[in-house]
Enzyme design. Structure first.
Site, PDB file in Angstrom:
ATOM      1  N   GLU A  46       0.609  -1.249   0.202  1.00 56.58           N
ATOM      2  CA  GLU A  46       0.151  -0.035   0.028  1.00 56.58           C
ATOM      3  C   GLU A  46       1.432   1.074   0.056  1.00 56.58           C
ATOM      4  O   GLU A  46       1.554   1.114   1.230  1.00 56.58           O
ATOM      5  CB  GLU A  46      -0.741  -0.184   1.425  1.00 56.58           C
ATOM      6  N   GLU A  58       4.469   4.397   3.621  1.00 57.52           N
ATOM      7  CA  GLU A  58       4.439   5.689   4.107  1.00 57.52           C
ATOM      8  C   GLU A  58       5.545   6.861   4.365  1.00 57.52           C
ATOM      9  O   GLU A  58       6.146   6.771   4.666  1.00 57.52           O
ATOM     10  CB  GLU A  58       3.607   5.483   5.470  1.00 57.52           C
ATOM     11  N   ASP A  63       9.560   6.821  -0.088  1.00 52.60           N
ATOM     12  CA  ASP A  63       8.858   7.785  -1.547  1.00 52.60           C
ATOM     13  C   ASP A  63       8.245   6.726  -2.006  1.00 52.60           C
ATOM     14  O   ASP A  63       9.466   6.520  -2.790  1.00 52.60           O
ATOM     15  CB  ASP A  63       9.299   9.325  -1.597  1.00 52.60           C
ATOM     16  N   ASP A  80      -3.667  11.989  -2.111  1.00 50.30           N
ATOM     17  CA  ASP A  80      -3.806  13.534  -2.551  1.00 50.30           C
ATOM     18  C   ASP A  80      -3.892  13.492  -4.023  1.00 50.30           C
ATOM     19  O   ASP A  80      -3.406  13.562  -4.970  1.00 50.30           O
ATOM     20  CB  ASP A  80      -2.538  13.615  -2.731  1.00 50.30           C
ATOM     21  N   LYS A 125      -4.685  21.097  -8.769  1.00 55.87           N
ATOM     22  CA  LYS A 125      -4.578  21.792  -9.732  1.00 55.87           C
ATOM     23  C   LYS A 125      -3.477  21.064 -11.207  1.00 55.87           C
ATOM     24  O   LYS A 125      -2.765  20.220 -10.507  1.00 55.87           O
ATOM     25  CB  LYS A 125      -3.617  22.981  -8.866  1.00 55.87           C
ATOM     26  N   ASP A 165     -11.888   8.815  -2.699  1.00 56.56           N
ATOM     27  CA  ASP A 165     -13.178   9.696  -2.880  1.00 56.56           C
ATOM     28  C   ASP A 165     -13.593  11.078  -3.915  1.00 56.56           C
ATOM     29  O   ASP A 165     -14.648  11.872  -3.594  1.00 56.56           O
ATOM     30  CB  ASP A 165     -14.170   9.952  -1.404  1.00 56.56           C
ATOM     31  N   THR A 198     -10.515   1.866   5.855  1.00 50.83           N
ATOM     32  CA  THR A 198      -9.128   2.787   6.064  1.00 50.83           C
ATOM     33  C   THR A 198      -9.681   3.708   6.944  1.00 50.83           C
ATOM     34  O   THR A 198     -11.437   4.139   6.977  1.00 50.83           O
ATOM     35  CB  THR A 198      -8.257   3.631   4.889  1.00 50.83           C
ATOM     36  N   TYR A 202      -9.691   6.933   6.564  1.00 51.74           N
ATOM     37  CA  TYR A 202     -10.304   8.283   6.616  1.00 51.74           C
ATOM     38  C   TYR A 202     -11.508   7.729   5.797  1.00 51.74           C
ATOM     39  O   TYR A 202     -12.414   8.261   5.566  1.00 51.74           O
ATOM     40  CB  TYR A 202      -9.215   8.692   5.447  1.00 51.74           C
ATOM     41  N   GLU A 203     -11.473   6.728   5.243  1.00 54.25           N
ATOM     42  CA  GLU A 203     -12.772   5.874   4.684  1.00 54.25           C
ATOM     43  C   GLU A 203     -14.187   5.922   5.362  1.00 54.25           C
ATOM     44  O   GLU A 203     -15.306   6.688   5.045  1.00 54.25           O
ATOM     45  CB  GLU A 203     -12.543   4.765   3.449  1.00 54.25           C
TER      46      GLU A 203
END
Length: 222
Positions: free
Chosen positions: A44, A69, A96, A118, A122, A154, A192, A194-195
């Site tokens: 992941e 991460e 990274d 993320d 833009k 999302d 997750t 966040y989810e």
């Protein structure tokens, strides 16, 4: 709310070097030795606080999982969740995504998860999106033949961009879901952190694509 930096985070990671690898650029081709078996490796990229990768390791003991991460403090939070259980099929990595070809040998990974990356909305930041072609090139190196790339988000803009990026790259669309939490057949979905928080506010999008190749070596969606 921005997560407060933990000045002790790097020390935490380094104190558990058996579970967490910090900038492991000498590990390419050695991950099956780390796990002590030849089970498939799922990674992941951008694991956040680690709930998703930890639950996967619990449910699927015959798969090796690595949560990756780049932010030290966030990685330490995820690691702390896994320390007590010390699951034999779970490792963490502070690294990274751009340097992952130095961390994994070609074809060493069976599946890649991108969860709520993320969106970089833009246009001038498009190259930073984890589904930009340069990142798809990286995943092609890492993944074994017919390896899967699974995206959840999302953000509709990122999802639409990613579908176009996958199609232009020649990836095979294995599955697309426009509302993950309200569609049949996804009852085993692992959320997750966040989810869990943002799913009530709107649909979660999911895409599962496969790197398939023609005989001449070029990617093919057929």
């Amino acid at each position: 709310m921005r997560l407060r930096n933990n000045p002790d985070a790097l020390d935490i990671l380094q104190a558990h070097s058996d579970l967490c690898f910090v900038n492991p650029k000498d590990m390419a081709g050695k991950w099956h030795d780390v796990f002590g078996n030849d089970h498939p490796i799922f990674i992941e990229i951008g694991m956040g606080k680690g709930d998703f990768i930890l639950e996967n390791a619990r449910r699927y003991p015959d798969i090796n999982f690595i949560g990756i991460e780049k932010y030290t403090t966030v990685c330490a939070i995820a690691l702390n969740k896994g320390i007590e259980e010390h699951l034999p099929n779970l490792r963490y990595m502070k690294e990274d995504a751009t340097v992952l070809p130095e961390v994994f040998a070609p074809g060493e990974v069976a599946q890649i998860f991108l969860n709520f990356s993320d969106p970089w909305p833009k246009k001038r930041h498009a190259k930073r999106r984890l589904t930009y072609p340069t990142f798809l090139d990286i995943y092609k190196i890492l993944l074994k033949e017919e390896g899967h790339l699974v995206l959840k988000t999302d953000n509709r803009g990122l999802f639409e961009y990613s579908l176009a990026s996958f199609a232009n790259y020649g990836l095979y669309f294995n599955d697309i879901c426009l509302d993950l939490h309200h569609s049949e057949g996804y009852e085993d979905n692992i959320e997750t952190e966040y989810e869990r928080k943002f799913a009530p506010r709107g649909p979660i999008y999911r895409a599962d694509v496969i790197y398939k190749e023609r005989e001449n070596g070029s990617l093919n969606k057929d």
